[in-house]
Scaffold this motif. Structure first.
Motif, PDB file in Angstrom:
ATOM      1  N   GLY A 139     -41.224  32.908 -31.136  1.00 12.02           N
ATOM      2  CA  GLY A 139     -41.468  34.222 -30.230  1.00 12.02           C
ATOM      3  C   GLY A 139     -40.994  34.322 -28.791  1.00 12.02           C
ATOM      4  O   GLY A 139     -40.649  35.234 -27.985  1.00 12.02           O
ATOM      5  N   ASP A 140     -39.000  34.004 -28.866  1.00 12.44           N
ATOM      6  CA  ASP A 140     -38.305  33.852 -28.350  1.00 12.44           C
ATOM      7  C   ASP A 140     -38.241  34.827 -28.349  1.00 12.44           C
ATOM      8  O   ASP A 140     -37.854  36.039 -29.350  1.00 12.44           O
ATOM      9  N   SER A 141     -37.551  36.511 -26.978  1.00  8.61           N
ATOM     10  CA  SER A 141     -37.495  37.493 -27.115  1.00  8.61           C
ATOM     11  C   SER A 141     -35.736  37.747 -26.593  1.00  8.61           C
ATOM     12  O   SER A 141     -35.264  36.921 -25.359  1.00  8.61           O
ATOM     13  N   LEU A 142     -35.069  38.198 -27.282  1.00 15.72           N
ATOM     14  CA  LEU A 142     -33.874  38.161 -26.637  1.00 15.72           C
ATOM     15  C   LEU A 142     -32.653  39.306 -26.925  1.00 15.72           C
ATOM     16  O   LEU A 142     -32.381  39.849 -28.108  1.00 15.72           O
ATOM     17  N   ALA A 143     -31.565  39.417 -25.725  1.00 14.48           N
ATOM     18  CA  ALA A 143     -30.888  40.387 -25.563  1.00 14.48           C
ATOM     19  C   ALA A 143     -30.238  40.550 -24.833  1.00 14.48           C
ATOM     20  O   ALA A 143     -29.926  39.880 -23.704  1.00 14.48           O
ATOM     21  N   ALA A 144     -28.988  41.362 -25.581  1.00 13.19           N
ATOM     22  CA  ALA A 144     -27.532  40.828 -25.554  1.00 13.19           C
ATOM     23  C   ALA A 144     -27.211  41.591 -23.966  1.00 13.19           C
ATOM     24  O   ALA A 144     -27.430  42.385 -24.139  1.00 13.19           O
ATOM     25  N   THR A 145     -26.324  40.816 -23.202  1.00 10.70           N
ATOM     26  CA  THR A 145     -25.923  41.403 -21.820  1.00 10.70           C
ATOM     27  C   THR A 145     -24.689  41.638 -21.665  1.00 10.70           C
ATOM     28  O   THR A 145     -23.880  42.527 -21.225  1.00 10.70           O
ATOM     29  N   SER A 146     -23.578  40.599 -23.145  1.00 11.00           N
ATOM     30  CA  SER A 146     -22.506  40.404 -22.203  1.00 11.00           C
ATOM     31  C   SER A 146     -21.703  39.820 -23.226  1.00 11.00           C
ATOM     32  O   SER A 146     -22.100  38.649 -24.045  1.00 11.00           O
ATOM     33  N   LEU A 147     -20.447  39.868 -23.499  1.00 11.78           N
ATOM     34  CA  LEU A 147     -19.648  39.253 -24.704  1.00 11.78           C
ATOM     35  C   LEU A 147     -18.260  38.760 -24.552  1.00 11.78           C
ATOM     36  O   LEU A 147     -17.891  39.031 -22.901  1.00 11.78           O
ATOM     37  N   THR A 148     -17.923  37.421 -24.962  1.00 13.94           N
ATOM     38  CA  THR A 148     -16.596  37.313 -24.198  1.00 13.94           C
ATOM     39  C   THR A 148     -15.952  36.449 -25.373  1.00 13.94           C
ATOM     40  O   THR A 148     -16.651  36.323 -26.832  1.00 13.94           O
ATOM     41  N   VAL A 149     -14.609  37.030 -25.867  1.00 11.74           N
ATOM     42  CA  VAL A 149     -14.068  36.960 -27.153  1.00 11.74           C
ATOM     43  C   VAL A 149     -12.665  36.672 -27.119  1.00 11.74           C
ATOM     44  O   VAL A 149     -11.829  36.944 -26.124  1.00 11.74           O
ATOM     45  N   VAL A 150     -12.370  35.575 -27.481  1.00  9.05           N
ATOM     46  CA  VAL A 150     -10.496  34.728 -27.155  1.00  9.05           C
ATOM     47  C   VAL A 150     -10.226  34.802 -28.236  1.00  9.05           C
ATOM     48  O   VAL A 150     -10.557  34.236 -29.666  1.00  9.05           O
TER      49      VAL A 150
END
Length: 158
Positions: A126-137
């Motif tokens: 039931g978890d509802s997840l929406a992307a807000t930010s991304l960090t790439v190294v």
């Protein structure tokens, strides 16, 4: 007295083994379904660029995985496989946050878009997840990206 021919015994044995295996697979628990399986959004990564991203999610038990390809960041040089470290931050159930992390990526040619994943994180039914930010190294250089559009067609529901 009837003699068994090795060819028939081998075929019969193989058939029994195949049927038993098929029955076992039919009883195995299926991987959890995530809806939608694929979503898009746009990121602004500052002077590294901006653009669309495609996220693909899957689930196995309490582990969710998200793979990501984005046109917001392109590589000026060839990048070897498994040399990009990424953290995707997502809103969780509309209020909290969770992170999916990983250091897996295919080889990226010079000028190619950054692809990363699978990124993994813990999920519950039931978890509802929406992307807000991304960090790439990449090679010690960190690019921080902020979502500029909502995830479409909507959040991932595990």
């Amino acid at each position: 007295m009837r003699h068994l021919r090795p060819g028939r015994l081998g075929f019969g044995t193989a058939l029994c083994v195949a049927l038993a295996a098929a029955g076992t697979l039919g009883m195995a628990p299926a991987a959890g379904a995530v809806t939608p399986g694929t979503a898009t959004l746009s990121f602004d990564c500052g002077w590294y660029g901006s653009g669309s991203a495609t996220l693909t999610a899957t689930e196995k038990g309490t582990t969710g995985t998200i793979s990501l390809a984005t046109k917001a960041i392109s590589s000026p040089i060839p990048i070897g496989a498994n040399s990009v470290t990424s953290t995707l931050t997502l809103t969780k159930n509309g209020s909290g946050t969770t992170q999916f992390k990983g250091s897996a990526n295919p080889a990226i040619p010079a000028g190619g878009e950054v692809s990363t994943g699978p990124l993994t994180g813990k999920v519950a039914p039931g978890d509802s997840l929406a992307a807000t930010s991304l960090t790439v190294v990449v090679l010690g250089i960190t690019a921080t990206c902020k979502a500029t559009t909502p995830q479409s067609p909507g959040p991932f529901v595990f």
